[in-house]
Write an enzyme that holds these catalytic residues in place. Structure first.
Site, PDB file in Angstrom:
ATOM      1  N   HIS A 195      42.025  46.747  85.181  1.00 14.96           N
ATOM      2  CA  HIS A 195      40.645  46.318  85.435  1.00 14.96           C
ATOM      3  C   HIS A 195      39.687  47.027  84.480  1.00 14.96           C
ATOM      4  O   HIS A 195      39.817  48.227  84.238  1.00 14.96           O
ATOM      5  CB  HIS A 195      40.249  46.630  86.882  1.00 14.96           C
ATOM      6  CG  HIS A 195      39.055  45.872  87.363  1.00 14.96           C
ATOM      7  ND1 HIS A 195      37.771  46.143  86.914  1.00 14.96           N
ATOM      8  CD2 HIS A 195      38.942  44.844  88.240  1.00 14.96           C
ATOM      9  CE1 HIS A 195      36.921  45.323  87.503  1.00 14.96           C
ATOM     10  NE2 HIS A 195      37.604  44.528  88.313  1.00 14.96           N
ATOM     11  N   GLY A 250      19.705  60.396  84.591  1.00 11.89           N
ATOM     12  CA  GLY A 250      20.593  61.338  83.935  1.00 11.89           C
ATOM     13  C   GLY A 250      20.393  61.341  82.435  1.00 11.89           C
ATOM     14  O   GLY A 250      19.604  60.567  81.881  1.00 11.89           O
ATOM     15  N   TRP A 285      34.113  62.051  84.056  1.00 10.84           N
ATOM     16  CA  TRP A 285      33.442  61.077  84.904  1.00 10.84           C
ATOM     17  C   TRP A 285      33.197  59.739  84.217  1.00 10.84           C
ATOM     18  O   TRP A 285      33.452  58.678  84.762  1.00 10.84           O
ATOM     19  CB  TRP A 285      32.109  61.643  85.402  1.00 10.84           C
ATOM     20  CG  TRP A 285      31.383  60.717  86.333  1.00 10.84           C
ATOM     21  CD1 TRP A 285      30.413  59.812  86.009  1.00 10.84           C
ATOM     22  CD2 TRP A 285      31.577  60.607  87.742  1.00 10.84           C
ATOM     23  NE1 TRP A 285      29.976  59.141  87.130  1.00 10.84           N
ATOM     24  CE2 TRP A 285      30.682  59.613  88.213  1.00 10.84           C
ATOM     25  CE3 TRP A 285      32.405  61.251  88.660  1.00 10.84           C
ATOM     26  CZ2 TRP A 285      30.595  59.246  89.564  1.00 10.84           C
ATOM     27  CZ3 TRP A 285      32.326  60.889  90.009  1.00 10.84           C
ATOM     28  CH2 TRP A 285      31.440  59.898  90.444  1.00 10.84           C
TER      29      TRP A 285
END
Length: 541
Positions: free
Chosen positions: A82, A163, A171
């Site tokens: 995916h 951010g 991450w």
């Protein structure tokens, strides 16, 4: 009505059961959040979680899950089929009940801002929450995937919404936003895969291409074959069921199937569904077949039957309808208790429950008596000619009676909220400012609750009562009289509650506005009651 938001975060881990469980536990352990489903995929190496809660709780649950993922998922080692760009790849918020898309946008932005601040990761907005056309969809934002995101972040047009541009290799990056509730819906057919797909092309919005669009908006569809069931299906994603509801997709599929002599044998909903989507279908068939159904559970039963939702496997409302899964009710503790408990509670040496809760109870009983008189007229041979009239009069009275039940607790809750605000500390300017703001909100609630009751009584009852008094079952005349007096008493009780709480408003303009509305509403109620009683008296003479 309580607010329910669904959150469906997709985490980039579908193989390690301990990680999948740890993230699920983080959601389960969040107060006020209810985990409904965990769907891991081995080949995609991705797990989709589904949970619900109010606006505050879903944000906390999503953050708690993300914090666990931050410790346990390392994107530098991630591989899967995916497309993905981060450990928490996408985190959509979906309005389910009592909440708007705009409110969900605020929730998504709150989550995105806190995620970026607390974990130091880049966060993008998508869907309704995004204001930039070139970065509204997941494919747009996720283009280049995890491997290309480090360089993409440095481009001026790809600065994150929250951010910094600093790359956090473990991450990656996260996308959050808002989308409508997607209903995965399959129509069953005795047909070939090709025949099912032909109908899917007729229905889906993109159709066969730009020159041959399909008939149904917000509808994606393909045809496939279920070998284990030996049937074909039109597999449909309804991306906005307010635009194309379930029953429309089903009826349109049936119409096309009939044209080429194919049999549609029911349908199935994959996963969970909001109650409103099922009730939409029920109302459609009620209107189509000229049925008369009041109770919600009977409407749900009708929708299940007409759509053939139990054809392949039983459709169990308590397991498949979101609101029923939550076992949540708008009816509070006072209304759920016995009459004896309520009376003893009112008689106790406590200020709540008090006059406001009693007024709501009396008004609800008044509307219920009107509905009862209608029911005792409907379907009787003696008044058979009135059946169509009763079908018009009973529903608003039934709806008013049931909708006023939560008001019994709402008044007590408003009073308690006001008293809690009064007790807030006020030692410094910040505390005094916070207390003042809380008092303002609480005071507004103590006035809006009784005003809402008065509006409801006047809007949905008096015309129905007046018509019932003129033609309804004459043997129930005392019930109409008691019902009218109860409605009037409920309005009086609400009026007195408005008056006493107006003392807490310092703005004279606002105070005058509320007082005028309350007086006008009370006069309407008094006039309505008088008209009903006079109509009953005329029939007795």
């Amino acid at each position: 009505m309580s607010k329910i938001i669904e959150c469906v975060p997709n985490f980039s881990e579908g193989r390690d059961k301990s990680v999948i469980k740890a993230i699920a536990d983080a959601v389960r352990e969040t107060p006020g959040a209810t985990l409904l489903d965990v769907d891991p995929g081995h080949s995609t190496n991705r797990t989709v979680y589904t949970f619900v809660g109010n606006p505050t709780n879903v944000v906390e649950a999503a953050l708690n899950a993300a914090k666990v993922a931050y410790k346990l998922i390392d994107m530098t080692k991630h591989k899967g089929e995916h497309p993905r760009m981060g450990a928490l790849d996408v985190c959509p918020f979906i309005p389910v009940r009592g909440v708007t898309v705009e409110e969900c946008v605020i929730v998504a932005k709150t989550f995105g801002k806190r995620l970026a601040e607390e974990l130091g990761v880049p966060v993008f907005l998508y869907g309704t929450a995004s204001t930039r056309d070139y970065r509204k969809t997941m494919p747009q934002i996720r283009a280049g995937e995890y491997e290309g995101m480090k360089d993409k972040l440095q481009l001026p047009e790809w600065a994150p919404n929250f951010g910094s541009r600093e790359w956090v290799a473990r991450w990656g990056a996260t996308v959050t936003g808002v989308r409508k509730f997607l209903i995965a819906y399959n129509v069953n057919m005795v047909a070939t895969k090709e025949q099912a797909h032909r109908i899917a092309l007729n229905l889906r919005e993109q159709g066969r291409g730009p020159d041959q669009p399909g008939r149904l908006r917000c509808c994606q569809a393909i045809g496939w074959y279920l070998q284990e069931q030996n049937i074909a299906q039109i597999s449909i994603n309804l991306t906005d069921f307010d635009v194309t509801p379930i029953h429309i997709a089903y009826e349109e599929a049936k119409k096309d199937a009939e044209e080429i002599n194919l049999a549609v044998t029911g349908s199935e909903i994959v996963g969970l569904v909001p109650l409103v989507a099922i009730l939409q279908a029920a109302e459609f068939y009620i209107q189509k077949e000229n049925l008369f159904i009041l109770d919600e559970d009977q409407k749900v039963h009708l929708a299940i039957n007409r759509l053939g939702l139990s054809t392949i496997s039983p459709f169990k409302p308590k397991e498949r309808i979101i609101e029923y899964c939550l076992e949540e009710s708008d009816v509070g503790e006072l209304a759920r208790g016995s009459v004896e408990q309520f009376i003893r509670g009112v008689a106790a040496r406590t200020p709540a429950p008090g006059g406001g809760s009693v007024a709501a109870t009396v008004a609800a009983l008044g509307a219920a008596l009107g509905a009862m008189v209608g029911q005792l007229t409907y379907g009787k041979r003696q008044w058979e000619a009135l059946d169509s009239t009763m079908r018009q009069l009973i529903p608003p009275l039934h709806q008013t009676a049931t909708s006023l039940i939560p008001a019994i607790d709402a008044d007590t809750a408003a009073f308690n909220n006001y008293m809690a605000a009064m007790k807030l500390p006020q030692k410094n300017d910040q505390e005094r400012s916070s207390r003042e703001a809380a008092l303002k909100i609480a005071t507004e609630e103590t006035i809006q609750v009784p005003l809402s009751l008065m509006r409801k009584v006047n809007t949905d009852t008096w015309d129905c009562f007046t018509q019932l008094a003129a033609v309804g079952n004459i043997n129930c005349r005392s019930d109409l009289q008691v019902g009218a007096r109860c409605l009037e008493a409920g309005a009086w009780g609400a009026y007195y509650n408005v008056l006493i709480n107006l003392d807490n408003i310092t703005d004279e303009v606002i105070k005058a506005k509320y007082l005028k509305e309350a007086v006008d509403l009370l006069q309407q109620a008094r006039k309505g009651c008088s008209t009903v009683l006079e109509a009953v008296d005329k029939r007795q003479k």
